[in-house]
Design a protein around this motif. Structure first.
Motif, PDB file in Angstrom:
ATOM      1  N   LEU A 280      -3.224   9.828   1.562  1.00 18.64           N
ATOM      2  CA  LEU A 280      -3.240   9.704   3.021  1.00 18.64           C
ATOM      3  C   LEU A 280      -2.803   8.304   3.426  1.00 18.64           C
ATOM      4  O   LEU A 280      -3.477   7.324   3.119  1.00 18.64           O
ATOM      5  N   ASP A 281      -1.635   8.215   4.082  1.00 16.64           N
ATOM      6  CA  ASP A 281      -1.096   6.905   4.459  1.00 16.64           C
ATOM      7  C   ASP A 281      -1.442   6.598   5.912  1.00 16.64           C
ATOM      8  O   ASP A 281      -0.797   7.100   6.827  1.00 16.64           O
ATOM      9  N   GLU A 282      -2.442   5.787   6.112  1.00 18.77           N
ATOM     10  CA  GLU A 282      -2.907   5.418   7.461  1.00 18.77           C
ATOM     11  C   GLU A 282      -2.929   6.629   8.384  1.00 18.77           C
ATOM     12  O   GLU A 282      -2.307   6.612   9.449  1.00 18.77           O
ATOM     13  N   PRO A 283      -3.636   7.682   8.004  1.00 20.00           N
ATOM     14  CA  PRO A 283      -3.556   8.918   8.783  1.00 20.00           C
ATOM     15  C   PRO A 283      -4.190   8.793  10.158  1.00 20.00           C
ATOM     16  O   PRO A 283      -3.909   9.597  11.033  1.00 20.00           O
TER      17      PRO A 283
ATOM     18  N   LYS B 176       0.830  -1.216   0.000  1.00 24.58           N
ATOM     19  CA  LYS B 176       0.000   0.000   0.000  1.00 24.58           C
ATOM     20  C   LYS B 176       0.863   1.263   0.000  1.00 24.58           C
ATOM     21  O   LYS B 176       0.682   2.152  -0.841  1.00 24.58           O
ATOM     22  N   THR B 177       1.797   1.315   0.947  1.00 21.13           N
ATOM     23  CA  THR B 177       2.655   2.501   1.028  1.00 21.13           C
ATOM     24  C   THR B 177       3.491   2.651  -0.236  1.00 21.13           C
ATOM     25  O   THR B 177       3.702   3.751  -0.734  1.00 21.13           O
ATOM     26  N   THR B 178       3.964   1.526  -0.753  1.00 18.39           N
ATOM     27  CA  THR B 178       4.774   1.570  -1.965  1.00 18.39           C
ATOM     28  C   THR B 178       3.999   2.207  -3.115  1.00 18.39           C
ATOM     29  O   THR B 178       4.528   3.071  -3.826  1.00 18.39           O
TER      30      THR B 178
HETATM   31 MG   LIG Z   1       2.523   1.302   4.949  1.00 17.86          MG
END
Ligand SMILES: [Mg+2]
Ligand SMILES: Nc1ncnc2c1ncn2[C@@H]1O[C@H](COP(=O)(O)OP(=O)(O)OP(=O)(O)O)[C@@H](O)[C@H]1O
Lengths: 267, 357
Positions: free
Chosen positions: B159-162, B44-46
C-alpha cells in the motif's frame, strides 16, 4: 475594476471582426445549400422549394459510381491510416525512446513537408509505370495514396487520447496478473477507443474531399466525388452540382460532428 | 516471509547515477503490518516497486517463501498493490474492477462472482457494485482499490500512501478499517506513509528510512523510546537534544552533576542525550532526576497540552510538555524562572553516530 481580467473579447472591434469572419466563411456555403433546394434550374433565381436536384443526382449513374468509389477509398484508406496512426501513437507515447523514433515523425509530417501537388505529380509518375507493369488499374492505388496523407490526421486525436491516459492504469493491470496482451485488450484499447474512432473519422473526411492527389492518381474513367464534381463543373453548371455538393457537405459535417462528440466524452 | 537482502537500486549511470536504495536488509514476518516511514524521496516507493516487480534491483535479493522472486515479472508475483491514486479502471464498474485480477488469471466465472461479492461485502461496497468507478468519492475509490488488490488472495499487500489523498476525518476512519481488514485477513501488509502518527498507531513494526537506507526497524514503542540515532529521534515525535560529556560510566550535562546513564560505560567524550518533552517535569521535584534552572521563554497552547519553551542557564533550549488538566497547579508565566526536572529514567544516550556511518 481591478479584478476584471484581460480578455480579448473586450477589445474594441473584436466582436465585429469575428462576425465578419463568420459571415465570409459561411455565406457561400449557405447560398450553395439554399440553391440545392431550388425548384428552378437557374442559380440566383429562387423558384420555390424542391428536392428534384437531389432526386436527379441519386438517379445519375455517374454520380452514384463516383460516390461509391469515394466511400470505398475513404473507408479503406481511413482504416489503414488509423491502424498505422494507432501503432505510431502507441510507439511514441508508450515505452522508452527508441532508435528511429525520428523516422516516425518524418512519416507523420510528410503532408506538411511535401506540398500536395508535388506529392500528386510524384505519385502519378511512379504509379504510371507500376500500373503499366502490373496491369492493375483499380481503386487500390487511390487507397494507398490516400492512406499516406491521412495518417497524420488520424494520429492527432489518438495521440492526444493516449497522452491523457494515466500510465499507472497499465501498471495496475500488470500488477493484477494481466499479460501484456490482456492489458492492451482490457485496459489500453477500451480507453483509447474514442481517440481511435475520432482519428478514423477525421481521416475519412480528409480522404473524402481530396481533389489534388485523386486527380493525378486515378486511372482513366475512374472518378471520386470531388473529381466528378470538377469534371461536371467544366461541362455545365447545373443545380444538380449544388445538390451533390450539399450531400458531400452533409456527410462531412455529420462525421466531424460525431467525432467531436466522441472525443468530448470523458473516459 | 519476505526477506529483503542487501537490496540496492541505482537510477541512471555514471555521474548522474542516483542511489535510491542502498543495501537494504530486512525480514518481514507472516501476517505483519509493516510500515515504511520516511521523508519524501527517501526511497519508500522505490522499495515497494521493487517488491511488486515494476523495477529490477541493481543488486541484492528478494526472497519470498525461500524463493528468489527478483526474476519473476510483476504479473506473476503473488503480490498486489494499492496505488496512491487508486488507479481504478475508469471504464469498468466497481465489480469488474474487483474481479479484474481473477479474470486475468482465467479463473472460472462462478469463482470470480463469489469472490467479488465476498470482497465487496468486506469493504462494504456491495450496494455500489454496478457503479462506474469514475463516479465514486475518494473514500469509496479507496475501498474498491483495496478490494481489487485483495481479491486474488495475494501473499503480500503493498500500500503506497493509500490514505494521503483523503481528508483528516476520513483518513482516521480508513486507518481503523485498514487495521481491521489486516487483522481479519491475517495478510502481510507493507504500508508506506510519511505520516508518523499513522505509522505509530497502525503498525506492528516500522522501518524508518532516510537517503535510501533503513535507519531503524522496530516496534512503534521501541522507535519512540529507544531511537537508534539522531535522525530517528528527530523524525518520530518531538524531542530535546542535550550535549554532554561521558566519562567513567556517567554523563555530565553542562553545569550539572554527573549522572549514571545506561550505556555510558562504553563511552567517553562528547555525547548527545535525548529527553522527550512529556518527560520533563516543571514545578515540583521528582526523585532520581537532574534539576536544571531555566526561564520560560514561550508558551504554546495546543489543546490538551501546553508546550513550555525554557531557556537554560547555558543558553540551550528545553521544551517541556505539560498537560492542561484542571489540577495541573499554578499556571506558568512568560519570563518566570522555574526549575525543571529530567528523570534519569527518561534520559537516553544516543549511540555514537560515527560508529554507525
Ligand atoms: Mg512515494
Ligand atoms: N525512474 C526513476 N528515475 C530516476 N530517479 C528516480 C526514479 N524513480 C525514483 N527516483 C528517485 O529516487 C528517489 C526515491 O524515490 P521514491 O519515489 O522511492 O521516494 P519516496 O520515498 O516514495 O518519496 P515520496 O514520499 O515523495 O513518495 C527520489 O529522489 C527519486 O527522484
Amino acid at each position: 475594476m481591478a479584478d476584471r481580467r484581460f480578455s480579448v473579447r473586450h477589445l474594441p472591434g473584436v466582436s465585429g471582426i469575428a462576425l465578419i469572419t463568420f459571415v465570409v466563411l459561411y455565406t457561400p456555403v449557405l447560398i450553395l445549400v439554399i440553391y440545392a433546394f431550388n425548384a428552378g434550374p437557374v442559380i440566383g433565381r429562387w423558384e420555390g422549394f424542391s428536392l428534384r436536384w437531389f432526386t436527379a443526382a441519386l438517379e445519375n449513374a455517374a454520380f452514384r459510381n463516383a460516390a461509391r468509389n469515394s466511400l470505398i477509398v475513404a473507408s479503406v484508406a481511413g482504416l489503414v491510416a488509423t491502424l498505422c496512426a494507432t501503432l505510431a501513437a502507441l510507439a511514441t507515447t508508450r515505452g522508452r525512446r527508441f532508435r528511429g523514433e525520428g523516422g516516425i515523425y518524418l512519416v507523420l509530417n510528410q503532408p506538411l513537408l511535401v506540398p500536395e501537388i508535388v506529392l500528386a505529380v510524384a505519385l502519378m509518375i511512379l504509379l504510371a509505370q507500376i500500373k503499366q507493369a502490373t496491369g492493375y488499374h483499380g481503386l487500390g492505388w487511390l487507397i494507398i495514396a490516400h492512406s499516406t496523407f491521412c495518417i497524420p490526421f488520424a494520429y492527432m486525436p489518438i495521440r492526444a487520447r493516449l497522452e491523457g491516459m494515466d500510465l499507472t492504469l497499465e501498471t495496475a493491470a500488470m500488477d493484477l496478473y494481466a499479460s501484456r496482451f490482456y492489458t492492451f485488450r482490457r485496459v489500453t484499447l477500451p480507453l483509447m477507443a474514442p481517440g481511435v474512432l475520432a482519428g478514423f473519422m477525421l481521416a475519412f473526411v480528409i480522404s473524402l474531399d481530396n481533389v489534388v492527389v485523386s486527380t493525378f492518381v486515378k486511372s482513366p474513367g475512374q472518378e471520386t466525388l470531388p473529381t466528378y464534381l470538377m469534371g461536371e463543373l467544366r461541362r455545365n453548371l447545373s443545380s444538380e452540382i449544388y445538390a451533390i455538393s450539399a450531400l458531400l457537405l452533409f456527410a462531412s459535417v455529420a462525421v466531424v460532428a460525431a467525432s467531436w462528440l466522441i472525443t468530448r466524452r470523458k473516459p | 516471509m519476505l526477506e529483503v537482502q542487501s537490496l540496492s537500486k541505482t537510477f541512471g549511470i555514471g555521474a548522474s547515477a542516483y542511489h535510491a536504495l542502498r543495501a537494504v536488509d530486512v525480514t518481514i514476518a507472516e501476517g505483519e503490518f509493516f510500515t515504511l516511514l520516511g521523508p519524501s524521496g527517501c526511497g519508500k516507493t522505490t522499495l515497494l516497486r521493487l517488491i511488486a516487480g515494476f523495477e529490477q534491483p541493481t543488486a541484492g535479493r528478494l526472497v519470498l517463501d525461500e524463493r528468489d522472486i527478483a526474476a519473476i515479472p510483476p504479473n506473476r508475483r503473488p503480490v498486489n498493490t494499492v496505488f496512491q491514486n487508486y488507479a481504478l479502471f475508469p471504464h469498468l464498474s466497481v465489480a469488474q474492477n474487483v474481479g479484474f485480477g481473477l479474470e486475468a488469471q482465467r479463473r472460472p466465472a462462478t469463482e470470480v462472482k463469489a469472490r467479488v461479492a465476498e470482497m465487496l461485502d468486506l469493504v462494504q461496497m456491495g450496494h455500489l457494485r454496478d457503479r462506474r468507478s469514475s463516479e465514486l468519492s475518494g473514500g469509496q475509490q479507496q475501498r474498491v482499490a483495496l478490494a481489487r488488490a485483495l481479491a486474488p488472495k495475494p501473499r503480500i499487500l503493498l500500500l503506497d500512501e493509500p490514505l494521503s489523498a483523503l481528508d483528516l476525518k476520513l483518513r482516521k476512519d480508513m486507518q481503523t478499517e485498514l487495521k481491521r481488514l489486516q487483522q481479519e485477513t491475517g495478510l502481510t501488509f507493507i504500508f508506506v506513509t510519511h505520516d508518523q502518527d499513522e505509522a505509530l498507531t497502525m503498525s506492528d513494526r516500522i522501518a524508518v528510512m532516510e537517503g535510501g537506507r533503513l535507519q531503524q526497524v522496530a516496534t512503534p514503542r521501541t522507535l519512540y523510546d529507544d531511537p537508534a540515532n539522531r535522525f530517528v529521534a528527530g523524525f518520530i515525535g518531538d524531542t530535546n537534544f542535550l550535549q554532554g560529556e561521558a566519562r567513567g560510566g556517567s554523563v555530565t550535562l553542562a553545569g550539572l552533576p554527573p549522572a549514571p546513564l545506561a550505556g555510558a560505560n562504553a563511552r567517553s567524550g562528547p555525547v548527545t542525550v535525548l529527553v522527550r518533552p512529556e518527560h520533563v517535569v516543571i514545578g515540583h521535584s521528582v526523585p532520581q532526576a537532574l534539576q536544571v534552572e531555566g526561564r520560560v521563554e514561550r508558551l504554546v497552547f495546543s489543546g490538551t497540552d501546553t508546550h513550555v519553551h525554557l531557556r537554560l542557564g547555558q543558553g540551550e533550549t528545553l521544551v517541556a510538555r505539560t498537560q492542561n488538566s484542571l489540577h495541573s497547579g499554578t499556571a506558568l508565566e512568560q519570563g518566570a524562572a522555574v526549575n525543571a526536572f529530567l528523570p534519569l529514567e527518561a534520559l537516553r544516550l544516543l549511540p555514537d553516530e560515527a560508529a554507525h556511518g
